[in-house]
Structure formats: C-alpha cells, structure tokens
Design a protein around this motif. Structure first.
Motif, PDB file in Angstrom:
ATOM      1  N   LYS A 258       0.796  -1.336   0.250  1.00 47.04           N
ATOM      2  CA  LYS A 258      -0.064   0.106   0.087  1.00 47.04           C
ATOM      3  C   LYS A 258       0.843   1.333  -0.045  1.00 47.04           C
ATOM      4  CE  LYS A 258      -2.481  -1.554   3.402  1.00 47.04           C
ATOM      5  NZ  LYS A 258      -2.081  -2.907   3.898  1.00 47.04           N
ATOM      6  N   GLU A 259       1.798   1.167   0.802  1.00 43.48           N
ATOM      7  CA  GLU A 259       2.890   2.417   0.792  1.00 43.48           C
ATOM      8  C   GLU A 259       3.534   2.658  -0.382  1.00 43.48           C
ATOM      9  OE1 GLU A 259       5.138   2.574   4.363  1.00 43.48           O
ATOM     10  OE2 GLU A 259       6.588   4.088   3.308  1.00 43.48           O
ATOM     11  N   ALA A 262       1.099   4.361  -2.593  1.00 44.90           N
ATOM     12  CA  ALA A 262       0.902   5.798  -2.428  1.00 44.90           C
ATOM     13  C   ALA A 262       2.063   6.701  -2.560  1.00 44.90           C
ATOM     14  CB  ALA A 262       0.924   5.611  -0.712  1.00 44.90           C
ATOM     15  N   GLU A 263       3.440   6.127  -2.551  1.00 45.56           N
ATOM     16  CA  GLU A 263       4.485   7.045  -2.851  1.00 45.56           C
ATOM     17  C   GLU A 263       4.451   6.917  -4.407  1.00 45.56           C
ATOM     18  OE1 GLU A 263       8.188   5.136  -1.600  1.00 45.56           O
ATOM     19  OE2 GLU A 263       9.405   7.122  -1.964  1.00 45.56           O
ATOM     20  N   VAL A 278       4.964  10.184   5.774  1.00 44.04           N
ATOM     21  CA  VAL A 278       4.331   9.046   6.035  1.00 44.04           C
ATOM     22  C   VAL A 278       3.848   8.845   7.633  1.00 44.04           C
ATOM     23  CG1 VAL A 278       4.479   6.240   6.264  1.00 44.04           C
ATOM     24  CG2 VAL A 278       5.593   7.468   4.360  1.00 44.04           C
ATOM     25  N   ASN A 280       2.363   6.322  10.497  1.00 40.27           N
ATOM     26  CA  ASN A 280       1.646   4.901  10.681  1.00 40.27           C
ATOM     27  C   ASN A 280       0.801   5.341  12.144  1.00 40.27           C
ATOM     28  OD1 ASN A 280       0.845   2.340  11.484  1.00 40.27           O
ATOM     29  ND2 ASN A 280       2.894   1.659  10.728  1.00 40.27           N
ATOM     30  N   PHE A 322       0.792  10.612   3.883  1.00 43.29           N
ATOM     31  CA  PHE A 322       0.274   9.172   3.839  1.00 43.29           C
ATOM     32  C   PHE A 322      -0.232   8.746   5.311  1.00 43.29           C
ATOM     33  CE2 PHE A 322      -0.741   5.187   2.227  1.00 43.29           C
ATOM     34  CZ  PHE A 322       0.005   4.100   2.931  1.00 43.29           C
ATOM     35  N   ASP A 324      -1.197   5.791   7.325  1.00 44.20           N
ATOM     36  CA  ASP A 324      -1.400   4.394   6.920  1.00 44.20           C
ATOM     37  C   ASP A 324      -2.161   3.789   8.052  1.00 44.20           C
ATOM     38  OD1 ASP A 324       1.329   1.798   6.728  1.00 44.20           O
ATOM     39  OD2 ASP A 324      -0.593   1.902   6.001  1.00 44.20           O
ATOM     40  N   ALA A 364      -4.551   4.681   4.082  1.00 39.30           N
ATOM     41  CA  ALA A 364      -4.586   3.186   3.566  1.00 39.30           C
ATOM     42  C   ALA A 364      -5.112   2.497   4.939  1.00 39.30           C
ATOM     43  CB  ALA A 364      -3.218   2.883   3.243  1.00 39.30           C
TER      44      ALA A 364
END
Length: 533
Positions: A258-259, A262-263, A278, A280, A322, A324, A364
C-alpha cells in the motif's frame, strides 16, 4: 444443452399434422413445443410405445410425432452441437482435455496437440493415464471428493519440463459425475526464461550497471512488479488519479504494498518535488497523536522541546501526507483530522497562531471501515472525506502469475546486495512457491526469498531452504494436530471455509454470508472471533 424443441422441429418432415376434427390417438401423451429435446426424451421414456401430441403455447394440438421419428432430428442436433464444440475447443488459447468417468479421452483440442506433441487421433478413445502419470483432470472425478469439484489456477507439471496453470471441473448429469474437463495455460516459456536468466550469473555480474540503467523504470509505477490483470487494473486506476488533488483510499491486506502505491501516486503527481510524509496511525500512542500530527509550541507540556516542534502536516506542506492504517486512529483524533481537511488550517498544541497547510491526503487500511462505521468506531463524515477514490490492491494468492516475476526480482536484488552469482531455483521448489497462499503477501514472499538466497549453497535454492511453514503447508483439513481439541479443529475448519468463501466472492462479506447461508452479523462475529480481517 439442447435448444428448445420448437426452434428446430419440422411439421412436414418429422410429424403427422392433426386435421380438422381429427381426434388425438388413444395411446398418446401431450408435450409442449417450448420443451427441450432432453425433456421430450424423458417423457417418451415415461410413456413407452405412445405417440407424442405436440401442443402450442395455447395448448392447441399441432401434430403427432412417433418416437422412432426422433432419430434423424436428434442426429442433426447432435451434429450441430458437436461441430460447435469442436470449433470452440480449437478457438480457445488453452489446451483443453475432456475425459469420461472411465478416464477415457473424449476431447483433445489443437492447443493440447501442440503443447504435448500428441495427436488427437492417437489419444482420443484411450485411457489418459496411459500417457500421463499425474493429472488434475482425473483428480476432480475421484469418488472420494464432492460431486461437483472445481479447481482454479492450480500450478501443475504434467510432464517433465512442462509447466501449466490449470482450471478443471467435474462434469455432472444430475447427481452423477460423468467426466471432467480441464483447460491448461502453458507457462513453460516463462519458467524457462527465468531459469535461463538465473544461469547467466557471470554476465549479470559484469553488466549489472548496464542492466540497472536498462531496467530503470520510466515512471514511478515501474517499480511495482507484476503483470497480472488484477494488479495492472489497480496500477491503471492509480495512474489516472495520480495527477489530481483527490483524496485516495488504498485498501488491501497487510504486505500487499500500500505504501509503495501511495509513494508512486505522489511521485507521478504535480507535488512530486515536495515532501511525501508517512504516518503509521497504528504505531502512535493515543496521547501523542495530536502533537505528532499538528506539532506543539514551546513549553506546551512537560518534556516538550524548548523550541517547539512542527507536526507531520506542516512538514508535508505543498506535498502529500500518507495516513497508513487509518482505521487505527482514535475517534477523538478523527474529529480533529476532519476539521483540518475541511478548513486546511489548525493550531499547534498549546499554540494560538493559526497554521495554514496545503496537503494532499492518501490513506490506507486493511480493515473493514464500513463495518467500523456501523460499530461506531470510525466516523462516517471522515470516511467520505478521505474515500473520494478507492483503490483495491489484490492479495498475492489472487495473482499467482506475479509470483514468478517477484521471486526472480528479489533473487537478483539479494544476490547483488551480497555480491554473489545469481542463485538458481531447483524445479521442485516452484510448486511450493506457487501453491502457498502467502498470507503476508509480497512482504512475506520477499523475506522468504532473502532467507533462501542466504541459505543457498553453490548458488542453487533447494526444497530444504524453504521455511517449514511453506514446506509442510497442509491443504487438507482432515490432517490436523492429534493433540487438537474439538474446538481447535472446528475453529480451523470454520476459518478455512470462511476464507474460501471470501476469496470466491472477491472479499464481499455480504455475498460471502449469503454463500455460507448465515446472516451477515454471524459472519462478522465469526471473523472477529477467528481474527480474520
């Protein structure tokens, strides 16, 4: 399946018309013109020696047909069906085999002739086991198995040096299994190509710089390995949404990448020269969430930095943030996040100065946010704000054709890291890798390949180098730990059945519940109990 009888019957040639006032024969039974040949044959069996009086849609008699007259009509229909089936088998690009319940070959198309070098005139009418020793097509008519057995995308080696993916199904007539059919997609060229790539170890080492330049991806999405339809569909959608400012929700199991997606979306967007930050959400303590996202002023709390600190949103200004595992975000933080996304500004913890930011949000999760909304653990208004475009990454078990690409990509990566010749994978290892369900997806596959490269001796990866979880993977629920309790066995069985139902319904829990014949609430309860996500 036969066509309706009314589509092909011929009143002049095949039956005696009833004249005006003529009574129907005494020894007769009625049959609708809309019926099928099979239904007519069954009716004749039930009325031996009787004539069939054919009725139209208004139940008016149209004629009489003698059972003996059916022979020529049935022969014509059989020839039509046979011709259509032959053309269909030779049109498809898979090797198609059809056998009866005695393992006698009754269908063998041109692609099968090319794949195995066996002419149809040689094998049709013969026992298939005279030509092959291990077959999936015979497996699906085993009497110990359920009446209707279907196999999808199963890796198989029917002959030495031949690699195929098989779809197979039993053929039934009512409750009776009368044979089976299989379609085999030849992947031998792909397997051999990768093996040849592995053997060219000296050339790869000498030209690794040139190879790196040649294979350098032209786009950010070029780093995403795999050519399966499911993955390419996801990549295509991601590319279309990349150069917009729309919020994106990426969904998929743990380890699917998923990351990475996204990147890639960030790097393909107009924000690519600005930060990609990012967060988390599952790794931040609830008490630190606000200061982590929005920063804090000097002296805002005990232990705070004297200079204060900017948060992740400030750091991502003009770029992409992002989020996550957003499903792990506490409810109280969801409210504050929604306010920031709506107003595009916030205050630092302990601060009075308004901070304005311009960020694009990509979130995500592997969790069922819709169910969390129903449970009250996720805000519906935040869900709509971050879920403008939803991207689903398929799990590795649903795209087996990508496993080979990933295996050899990772082998090359780890061999170059360790400065050694490219390792070659022994043929007996491949079935384990292709048939294992990979619950950890690409992340698990990468770790397994790294382990095998490290353990490989003389640059050859053997079965012994596989982890025990893969080598001793059991597919039969009947084989279980002798020390297991009845509850353990029941839980394992329920887990396997639920996973199969979800996979067959592409993860749709409502459809899976209907397929299993239970209320959706029961399925959710079972999934929570068994730690299924």
């Amino acid at each position: 399946m036969f066509r309706a009888f009314s589509d092909v019957w011929k009143p002049i040639d095949m039956m005696t018309p009833l004249k005006g006032g003529q009574e129907r024969p005494l020894t007769s039974f009625t049959f609708p013109l809309s019926g099928t040949f099979q239904e007519l044959i069954d009716a004749i069996k039930s009325h031996p020696g009787e004539n069939a009086v054919l009725l139209d849609s208004e139940h008016v008699p149209q004629g009489v047909i003698d059972p003996s007259m059916l022979i020529s009509l049935l022969w014509e229909e059989t020839r039509r069906l046979s011709s259509s089936m032959s053309m269909l088998m030779d049109t498809v690009n898979d090797a198609v085999t059809v056998i009866d319940q005695n393992n006698t070959v009754i269908g063998w198309n041109k692609k099968a002739e090319d794949l195995y070098g066996i002419a149809g005139t040689t094998i049709v009418g013969e026992d298939i086991q005279n030509f092959f020793s291990s077959l999936v097509v015979t497996h699906v008519i085993n009497t110990d198995l359920p009446k209707k057995k279907i196999i999808r995308e199963n890796y198989h080696q029917p002959l030495p040096g031949t690699h195929v993916l098989i779809n197979a199904s039993s053929i039934t007539n009512g409750d009776e299994v009368i044979g089976s059919v299989c379609a085999e997609r030849d992947i031998t060229e792909i397997v051999l190509l990768h093996n040849e790539l592995s053997k060219a170890s000296s050339e790869v080492r000498q030209l690794k710089k040139e190879i790196t330049k040649i294979h350098r991806p032209n786009t950010a999405f070029g780093k995403i390995a795999g050519h399966s339809k499911g993955l390419q569909k996801t990549v295509s959608l991601s590319q279309r949404v990349a150069n917009t400012n729309a919020a994106v929700m990426i969904r998929g199991e743990s380890g699917t990448g998923k990351e990475l997606f996204a990147e890639a979306i960030h790097e393909e967007s107009s924000r690519h020269n600005n930060p990609f930050v990012v967060i988390n959400c599952g790794a931040i303590p609830a008490s630190l969430f606000e200061s982590e996202l929005f920063g804090y002023q000097a002296g805002a709390f005990t232990g705070a930095d004297r200079q204060g600190r900017q948060g992740k949103f400030e750091a991502a200004h003009k770029g992409t943030i992002f989020l996550d595992e957003i499903g792990e975000m506490p409810l109280e933080m969801q409210v504050k996040l929604l306010r920031v996304l709506q107003n595009k500004c916030f205050y630092r913890v302990g601060g009075n100065d308004l901070v304005e930011v311009d960020v694009r949000v990509i979130a995500a999760t592997h969790r069922d946010l819709e169910q969390m909304i129903s449970d009250g653990s996720f805000r519906q208004d935040l869900y709509y704000r971050i879920n403008v475009v939803s991207i689903e990454i398929p799990p590795l078990r649903q795209r087996k054709e990508d496993i080979l690409d990933l295996i050899y990509l990772f082998i090359r990566e780890f061999c170059l890291q360790q400065g050694r010749d490219l390792s070659q994978m022994a043929p007996e290892v491949m079935p384990f890798m292709l048939n294992y369900p990979w619950p950890g997806n690409v992340r698990e596959l990468r770790n397994v390949v790294e382990r095998m490269v490290i353990l490989a001796e003389e640059d050859l990866i053997l079965e012994d180098h596989l982890p025990e979880t893969i080598r001793f993977q059991k597919y039969n629920l009947a084989v279980s730990d002798p020390d297991s309790t009845l509850t353990d066995i029941t839980d394992r069985a329920e887990r396997e059945v639920i996973l199969q139902a979800l996979e067959g319904c592409s993860g749709d829990k409502s459809k899976a519940a209907r397929k299993l014949g239970v209320p959706r609430s029961t399925l959710y309860y079972k999934m929570k109990k068994l730690s299924l996500r």
